[in-house]
Write an enzyme that holds these catalytic residues in place. Structure first.
Site, PDB file in Angstrom:
ATOM      1  N   ARG A 126      41.409  39.135  19.241  1.00 24.76           N
ATOM      2  CA  ARG A 126      41.769  40.288  19.446  1.00 24.76           C
ATOM      3  C   ARG A 126      43.153  40.342  20.064  1.00 24.76           C
ATOM      4  O   ARG A 126      43.449  40.881  21.030  1.00 24.76           O
ATOM      5  CB  ARG A 126      40.946  41.300  20.363  1.00 24.76           C
ATOM      6  CG  ARG A 126      39.701  41.761  19.594  1.00 24.76           C
ATOM      7  CD  ARG A 126      39.920  42.704  18.471  1.00 24.76           C
ATOM      8  NE  ARG A 126      38.633  43.182  17.869  1.00 24.76           N
ATOM      9  CZ  ARG A 126      37.847  42.470  17.084  1.00 24.76           C
ATOM     10  NH1 ARG A 126      38.151  41.671  16.591  1.00 24.76           N
ATOM     11  NH2 ARG A 126      36.934  43.359  16.671  1.00 24.76           N
ATOM     12  N   GLU A 174      39.949  47.093  25.036  1.00 25.74           N
ATOM     13  CA  GLU A 174      40.639  46.527  23.912  1.00 25.74           C
ATOM     14  C   GLU A 174      41.786  47.870  23.166  1.00 25.74           C
ATOM     15  O   GLU A 174      42.885  46.943  22.956  1.00 25.74           O
ATOM     16  CB  GLU A 174      39.314  46.612  22.871  1.00 25.74           C
ATOM     17  CG  GLU A 174      39.451  45.446  22.039  1.00 25.74           C
ATOM     18  CD  GLU A 174      39.651  46.024  20.393  1.00 25.74           C
ATOM     19  OE1 GLU A 174      40.727  46.169  19.997  1.00 25.74           O
ATOM     20  OE2 GLU A 174      38.767  45.962  19.694  1.00 25.74           O
ATOM     21  N   SER A 180      35.654  49.469  19.276  1.00 23.10           N
ATOM     22  CA  SER A 180      34.932  48.824  20.431  1.00 23.10           C
ATOM     23  C   SER A 180      36.132  49.236  21.599  1.00 23.10           C
ATOM     24  O   SER A 180      37.318  49.008  21.411  1.00 23.10           O
ATOM     25  CB  SER A 180      35.248  47.268  20.405  1.00 23.10           C
ATOM     26  OG  SER A 180      34.374  46.832  19.134  1.00 23.10           O
TER      27      SER A 180
HETATM   28  N1  EPU Z   1      24.340  44.905  21.578  1.00 23.22           N
HETATM   29  C1  EPU Z   1      23.436  45.416  22.283  1.00 23.22           C
HETATM   30  N2  EPU Z   1      23.453  46.750  22.614  1.00 23.22           N
HETATM   31  C2  EPU Z   1      24.669  47.206  21.832  1.00 23.22           C
HETATM   32  C3  EPU Z   1      25.579  46.931  21.012  1.00 23.22           C
HETATM   33  C4  EPU Z   1      25.531  45.538  21.117  1.00 23.22           C
HETATM   34  O1  EPU Z   1      22.642  44.769  22.710  1.00 23.22           O
HETATM   35  O2  EPU Z   1      24.773  48.521  22.215  1.00 23.22           O
HETATM   36  C5  EPU Z   1      24.373  43.137  21.351  1.00 23.22           C
HETATM   37  C6  EPU Z   1      23.198  42.971  20.277  1.00 23.22           C
HETATM   38  O3  EPU Z   1      22.796  41.810  20.452  1.00 23.22           O
HETATM   39  C7  EPU Z   1      24.020  42.700  19.200  1.00 23.22           C
HETATM   40  C8  EPU Z   1      25.288  42.134  19.599  1.00 23.22           C
HETATM   41  O4  EPU Z   1      25.507  42.670  20.949  1.00 23.22           O
HETATM   42  O5  EPU Z   1      23.546  42.026  17.909  1.00 23.22           O
HETATM   43  C9  EPU Z   1      26.600  42.219  18.796  1.00 23.22           C
HETATM   44  O6  EPU Z   1      26.917  43.560  18.474  1.00 23.22           O
HETATM   45  P1  EPU Z   1      27.591  43.993  17.182  1.00 23.22           P
HETATM   46  O7  EPU Z   1      27.134  43.184  15.951  1.00 23.22           O
HETATM   47  O8  EPU Z   1      27.724  45.388  17.085  1.00 23.22           O
HETATM   48  O9  EPU Z   1      29.128  43.310  17.591  1.00 23.22           O
HETATM   49  P2  EPU Z   1      30.001  43.426  18.979  1.00 23.22           P
HETATM   50  O10 EPU Z   1      30.285  42.093  19.368  1.00 23.22           O
HETATM   51  O11 EPU Z   1      29.634  44.570  19.850  1.00 23.22           O
HETATM   52  C10 EPU Z   1      32.035  42.940  17.224  1.00 23.22           C
HETATM   53  C11 EPU Z   1      33.614  43.645  17.347  1.00 23.22           C
HETATM   54  C12 EPU Z   1      33.457  44.788  16.272  1.00 23.22           C
HETATM   55  C13 EPU Z   1      33.081  44.060  14.932  1.00 23.22           C
HETATM   56  C14 EPU Z   1      31.566  43.704  15.358  1.00 23.22           C
HETATM   57  C15 EPU Z   1      31.226  42.927  14.024  1.00 23.22           C
HETATM   58  C16 EPU Z   1      34.894  43.296  19.368  1.00 23.22           C
HETATM   59  C17 EPU Z   1      35.466  43.887  20.772  1.00 23.22           C
HETATM   60  N3  EPU Z   1      34.126  43.873  18.622  1.00 23.22           N
HETATM   61  O12 EPU Z   1      31.345  43.643  17.920  1.00 23.22           O
HETATM   62  O13 EPU Z   1      34.802  45.188  15.943  1.00 23.22           O
HETATM   63  O14 EPU Z   1      32.777  45.347  14.074  1.00 23.22           O
HETATM   64  O15 EPU Z   1      31.647  42.681  16.240  1.00 23.22           O
HETATM   65  O16 EPU Z   1      31.762  41.731  13.629  1.00 23.22           O
HETATM   66  O17 EPU Z   1      34.975  42.179  19.211  1.00 23.22           O
HETATM   67  C18 EPU Z   1      36.413  46.803  16.810  1.00 23.22           C
HETATM   68  O18 EPU Z   1      37.129  45.943  17.419  1.00 23.22           O
HETATM   69  O19 EPU Z   1      36.531  48.027  17.090  1.00 23.22           O
HETATM   70  C19 EPU Z   1      35.098  46.575  16.431  1.00 23.22           C
HETATM   71  C20 EPU Z   1      34.295  47.466  16.034  1.00 23.22           C
END
Ligand code: EPU
Length: 353
Positions: free
Chosen positions: A174, A343, A247
């Protein structure tokens, strides 16, 4: 903005005063006294002159990664450059120039329809093509940096066009040279993509790895695209229904010793090892553990399906978002000793009208 030379420039550029509520996906009310729509690169020298006389500039793409204040007094440039131009077919990649104002998701869809695979994991991300390299958008195991050959950007202070190779963009998680530069220094004009002629699906991310249609021999980029669209629709609120900026915090990156100590104390901690030996913590998990998932305070809240996404339930201001973000970050700091970094970019201006 009141000196005569800037008035002449504003008129020449067709600048108007505008409400920008419809130009940001958080739908924050924002009044800007001088808004220029950039539809041709021929406007860029005048925009540089305008920025010089106003002492700065705000550049807006799709408005999907910004927190706008109530009032912006600097000139605002809305990037609306259009055009998709295949540049050349290299032996191992399709090279395509895409103007910065093109809608990101429509470009991804179009690229697949032409057989230029490689962007399917990045489907349905709101925003424009020009904004994509700034924060190096990434999802489901792919970062846009890996698909970019170069970026053409207007140097606002110097009044000239510059081309950055992928390496010169200094991409990180990012992050890029454009994200670190003071706001309004660069206007990205065009992104040159290099999309692999010999496509390989990227399916390591759990949400994709578990889908049977993607493990079959006839997996295609279009099938991955459809799966990503479904996963995102299930998890992430559509800004058209519930305003948000994706995010709201980055996933914090910490050294191995730190993650080991945290795992010992919090066995459920979700973390991902990175190629450089560091570990990314799932900020959504940290925030959920602190009780913020689905919690609403006044007009703002963290989303019920994804605790990392802050939403505007209606009538929120930049100050509401900032205060709630500070509350979330300080609760996570107290509980886990981990710093959360926002972010989206906070655009400078007056927080109250
Ligand atoms: N999780 C929780 N609770 C929640 C959300 C997530 O426990 O409410 C845990 C779960 O274990 C889940 C893990 O976190 O499996 C990862 O969650 P998720 O797959 O939703 O991905 P993220 O790490 O929260 C990142 C990016 C997203 C992108 C997704 C998929 C960042 C800041 N965000 O989210 O990007 O879509 O991975 O690759 O890196 C964005 O930047 O706006 C965005 C949506």
């Amino acid at each position: 903005m009141s000196n005569p030379s800037s008035n002449v420039l504003s008129d020449k550029l067709g600048a108007t005063a505008r409400e920008l509520e419809d130009s940001n996906t958080l739908r924050l009310p924002c009044r800007a006294s001088c808004v220029v729509d950039l539809t041709s690169t021929a406007q860029l020298p005048d925009i540089s002159a305008l920025a010089r006389s106003a002492g700065g500039l705000v550049v807006l793409g799709g408005g999907s990664n910004v927190v706008l204040p109530a009032v912006i007094s600097l000139p605002v440039v809305r990037v609306q450059l259009r055009g998709i131009q295949p540049f050349q077919a290299g032996s191992d990649a399709w090279i395509i120039d895409v103007a910065a104002g093109e809608n990101w998701h429509r470009w991804v869809d179009f690229s697949l329809s032409r057989g230029w695979d490689g962007l399917e994991n990045l489907a349905l991300i709101p925003g424009t093509v020009g904004a994509a390299p700034i924060q190096n958008i990434g999802a489901y195991g792919v970062e846009v940096a890996s698909r970019i050959e170069s970026v053409m950007a207007w140097n606002v202070a110097e009044g000239r066009m510059e081309t950055f190779s992928r390496r010169e963009c200094q991409f990180g998680y990012r992050d890029s040279i454009f994200k670190r530069a003071p706001a309004g220094s660069w206007i990205i004009v065009c992104v040159r993509f290099a999309l692999p002629r010999f496509w390989m699906p990227v399916l390591g991310y759990p949400d994709l790895a578990r889908r049977p249609e993607l493990s079959a021999a006839d997996v295609s980029a279009r099938k991955v695209f459809k799966a990503v669209v479904e996963v995102r629709r299930a998890k992430l609120p559509d800004p058209a229904d519930l305003p948000n900026a994706g995010s709201f915090f980055k996933n914090p990156v910490v050294p191995a010793e730190r993650v080991e100590a945290l795992h010992a104390q919090f066995p459920g901690l979700v973390s991902y090892a990175q190629p450089d030996g560091m570990h990314k913590l799932a900020a959504g998990w940290l925030i959920e553990q602190c009780g913020f998932k689905g919690r609403r305070e006044g007009a703002v809240g963290m989303h019920q399906n994804q605790a990392l996404v802050m939403v505007n339930h209606g009538g929120a201001s930049a100050a509401d978002l900032r205060n709630f973000a500070l509350q979330v970050a300080s609760t996570v700091r107290d509980r886990f000793g981990v710093e959360l970094e926002p972010e989206p970019v906070f655009i400078p201006g007056k927080l109250a009208a």
